[in-house]
Every structure is written in C-alpha cells, then in structure tokens.
Design an enzyme around this catalytic site. Structure first.
Site, PDB file in Angstrom:
ATOM      1  N   ASP A   7       0.606  -1.087  -0.121  1.00  0.00           N
ATOM      2  CA  ASP A   7       0.206   0.064  -0.026  1.00  0.00           C
ATOM      3  C   ASP A   7       0.942   1.209   0.007  1.00  0.00           C
ATOM      4  OD1 ASP A   7      -2.202   1.614   0.434  1.00  0.00           O
ATOM      5  OD2 ASP A   7      -2.134   1.869   2.313  1.00  0.00           O
ATOM      6  N   SER A   8       0.281   2.511  -0.081  1.00  0.00           N
ATOM      7  CA  SER A   8       1.127   3.495  -0.152  1.00  0.00           C
ATOM      8  C   SER A   8       1.539   3.846   1.622  1.00  0.00           C
ATOM      9  CB  SER A   8       0.100   4.741  -0.466  1.00  0.00           C
ATOM     10  OG  SER A   8      -1.043   4.930   0.291  1.00  0.00           O
ATOM     11  N   CYS A  71      -4.914  -1.899  -1.653  1.00  0.00           N
ATOM     12  CA  CYS A  71      -4.809  -0.458  -1.852  1.00  0.00           C
ATOM     13  C   CYS A  71      -5.792  -0.474  -3.032  1.00  0.00           C
ATOM     14  CB  CYS A  71      -3.493   0.068  -2.151  1.00  0.00           C
ATOM     15  SG  CYS A  71      -3.547   1.820  -2.732  1.00  0.00           S
ATOM     16  N   GLU A 152      -1.723   9.165   7.928  1.00  0.00           N
ATOM     17  CA  GLU A 152      -0.302   8.779   8.091  1.00  0.00           C
ATOM     18  C   GLU A 152       0.346   9.575   9.109  1.00  0.00           C
ATOM     19  OE1 GLU A 152       1.638   6.642   6.331  1.00  0.00           O
ATOM     20  OE2 GLU A 152      -0.088   5.682   5.301  1.00  0.00           O
ATOM     21  N   CYS A 184     -10.916   3.060   0.532  1.00  0.00           N
ATOM     22  CA  CYS A 184      -9.527   3.265   0.917  1.00  0.00           C
ATOM     23  C   CYS A 184      -9.287   2.422   1.973  1.00  0.00           C
ATOM     24  CB  CYS A 184      -9.334   4.883   0.806  1.00  0.00           C
ATOM     25  SG  CYS A 184      -7.584   5.132   1.518  1.00  0.00           S
ATOM     26  N   HIS A 186      -6.895   2.833   4.144  1.00  0.00           N
ATOM     27  CA  HIS A 186      -6.604   3.758   5.312  1.00  0.00           C
ATOM     28  C   HIS A 186      -7.845   4.105   6.042  1.00  0.00           C
ATOM     29  CE1 HIS A 186      -2.896   4.529   3.158  1.00  0.00           C
ATOM     30  NE2 HIS A 186      -2.373   5.178   4.318  1.00  0.00           N
TER      31      HIS A 186
HETATM   32  N1  DGL Z   1      -4.813   2.887   1.085  1.00  0.00           N
HETATM   33  C1  DGL Z   1      -5.097   3.386  -0.125  1.00  0.00           C
HETATM   34  C2  DGL Z   1      -6.177   3.124  -1.063  1.00  0.00           C
HETATM   35  O1  DGL Z   1      -6.795   2.122  -0.502  1.00  0.00           O
HETATM   36  C3  DGL Z   1      -4.611   4.836  -0.237  1.00  0.00           C
HETATM   37  C4  DGL Z   1      -4.025   5.555  -1.368  1.00  0.00           C
HETATM   38  C5  DGL Z   1      -3.341   6.702  -1.188  1.00  0.00           C
HETATM   39  O2  DGL Z   1      -2.129   6.649  -0.866  1.00  0.00           O
HETATM   40  O3  DGL Z   1      -4.048   7.785  -1.467  1.00  0.00           O
HETATM   41  O4  DGL Z   1      -6.601   3.770  -1.777  1.00  0.00           O
END
Ligand code: DGL
Length: 264
Positions: A7-8, A71, A152, A184, A186
């Site tokens: 993931d990011s 993600c 984050e 998302c 997150h």
């Molecule tokens: N967790 C990522 C998702 O599900 C986040 C993406 C991001 O970094 O913007 O889209």
C-alpha cells in the site's frame, strides 16, 4: 505461505490485520511505500510503475507466492497489468465494497469515500455502471483529498480530521445515507470519527475480511498451524506507534518486525 502485501502507507495494515486474524502460518512481507504516498493524488502511470517495481522486489527478495494489493487506488491503476506481467503469482486486489453496501442499505442511499484516483478510475466507474443495472439506489461519492496524509501523520482523532470529515459527511447525513463504503484501506482507521458524525447506527463497509477469504480460497491446502510472521518495510517515513495501534487487535499475536526498506 509467503504473501506480499503493499500500500502507499499504513492503510493496508488494516487488511493485514484481517489476514492475521483469520489465517495461520502466513509469512507476510508488507511494503508501505510512504516515500511516494499518497497514491490517490498521483497519475495512473506513476502508480503503475511503483506497483510493478514493488512486486518485482517482493518476488526477487522474498520469493512470494501471492500478492495482495491492499490499496484501492493501486488496484484500479495496476491490477490488470500485474496479472499480465506475473501470470504465476496469485494476485488479489481491493475494490470499494459498493455491492455489499447496496445489499444492506435500507434507505437505498449509500456514500462512497475514496481517493480522487479511485473514484476517477475506469474500474470503479465500470463497477458502478454494472451495479446500477441490477439495483436501484443513489450513490454519493466523496473524494477525500488530504485524508490519507492526516492518517499517515497519526492524526486519527485530531480536530482537523474531524472537521474535514464533517464537511464531507454532513451532506450525506442530510440525504439519508445509511451505509458508507470505505473505499480506501486507510479509512477504517478513522471509522470512530465517521460514527461520531453519522451516528452509531451507520453501516460501514470495509474489505479486509473479504480479501482474507479470497486468499484462503487459494491456499486452503497450504496452511500450516503455525504462528503468522509479519515484516513491515517502509520506503519513506512511518509512524511506528500507528503500526502498533493497528495491529494491537491482532488476536493471535505472532511476530512483527518493522524496518526501513534500504536498511536490509
Ligand atoms: N490505502 C490506499 C487506498 O486504498 C490509499 C491511497 C493513497 O495513498 O492515496 O486507496
């Protein structure tokens, strides 16, 4: 079984937690691409390049047998190419749970929170179009610009995060939305704020347990009754206390190691 997950940043750990809670004997190699986060505000080409690079690394360095793109944004940008490039790898993506939301919404009004890239991507647009042929409902979408950074930075209960969400969610509340898709990985980390704003009865749809079931369907013969081990690698900076917070509900309590990617 060696499973690569990326993931990011921290968000995909919500998926890892579901994996760890429902499957035993996994060796999870998790990449938090924090140097390049947030993905949701980058171009499709940039996200695709990072997804391919990370997958190549996971195969070469850790010999993974399955990849979970934890993600929604990277799934939208890269899943087709990943399956083409790595035909021998089990590749599982993450998609906003719009269908389950439609099945449980009583008001037939659902909200979708996701990144700008996910909502603007062809994959999501097609999903919505296909579902609208089968179901009658109203969908309110919100691109949550800036929300991934708040999370984050560990601001999961911060007044500014609450304010952002209030601006986005109040109109949904007025429109009788009873189910919200967390599009998302997150966003489960701020579900307590969503409940505060929308009321405790709001139904929230996340995808972690569906991904765990999907992985299980591929590996049911390959599960050993052993402790799960999780190795978290990050490319930029990361809030280590957030990792502990996310994985604290890990019922099994296996081993966790956290390390910067170039330190190895
Ligand atoms: N967790 C990522 C998702 O599900 C986040 C993406 C991001 O970094 O913007 O889209």
């Amino acid at each position: 079984m060696k499973v690569g997950v990326f993931d990011s940043g921290l968000g995909g750990l919500t998926v890892v937690q579901s994996l760890a809670n429902s499957l035993k004997g996994l060796e999870v190699f998790y990449i938090a691409d924090t140097l390049f986060a947030p993905y949701g505000e980058k171009t499709k080409e940039q996200i695709l390049k990072h997804s391919l690079d990370i997958t190549n690394y996971l195969i070469k360095a850790h010999d993974i047998e399955a990849l979970i793109v934890a993600c929604n944004t990277a799934t939208s940008a890269a899943i087709i190419k990943l399956r083409e490039e790595f035909p021998n790898l089990i590749v599982i993506g993450t998609e906003p749970g719009v269908k389950p939301a439609m099945l449980i919404s009583e008001s037939k009004s659902i909200g979708v929170l996701a990144t700008p890239a996910t909502l603007g991507g062809e994959k999501y647009q097609k999903l919505l179009k296909d579902l609208s042929l089968e179901h009658e409902f109203t969908v309110y979408e919100q691109a949550c610009k800036g929300l991934v950074e708040q999370i984050e930075n560990g601001k999961v209960s911060h007044v500014d995060t609450h304010k952002m969400l209030t601006t986005w969610l109040e109109p949904m509340k007025e429109r009788n939305v009873d189910t919200i898709v967390l599009g998302c990985t997150h966003y489960p980390l701020i579900s307590h704020l969503i409940k505060e704003i929308m009321g405790a009865n709001i139904k929230l749809i996340e995808t972690g347990s569906a991904i765990a079931r999907r992985l299980e369907s591929f590996i049911s013969n390959n599960i050993k009754d052993e402790e799960t081990k999780i190795k978290v690698f990050y490319t930029g900076k990361i809030k280590k206390d957030m990792i502990d917070m996310i994985l604290k509900n890990w019922e099994d309590g296996g081993q966790i190691m956290v390390r910067e990617l170039h330190e190895q």
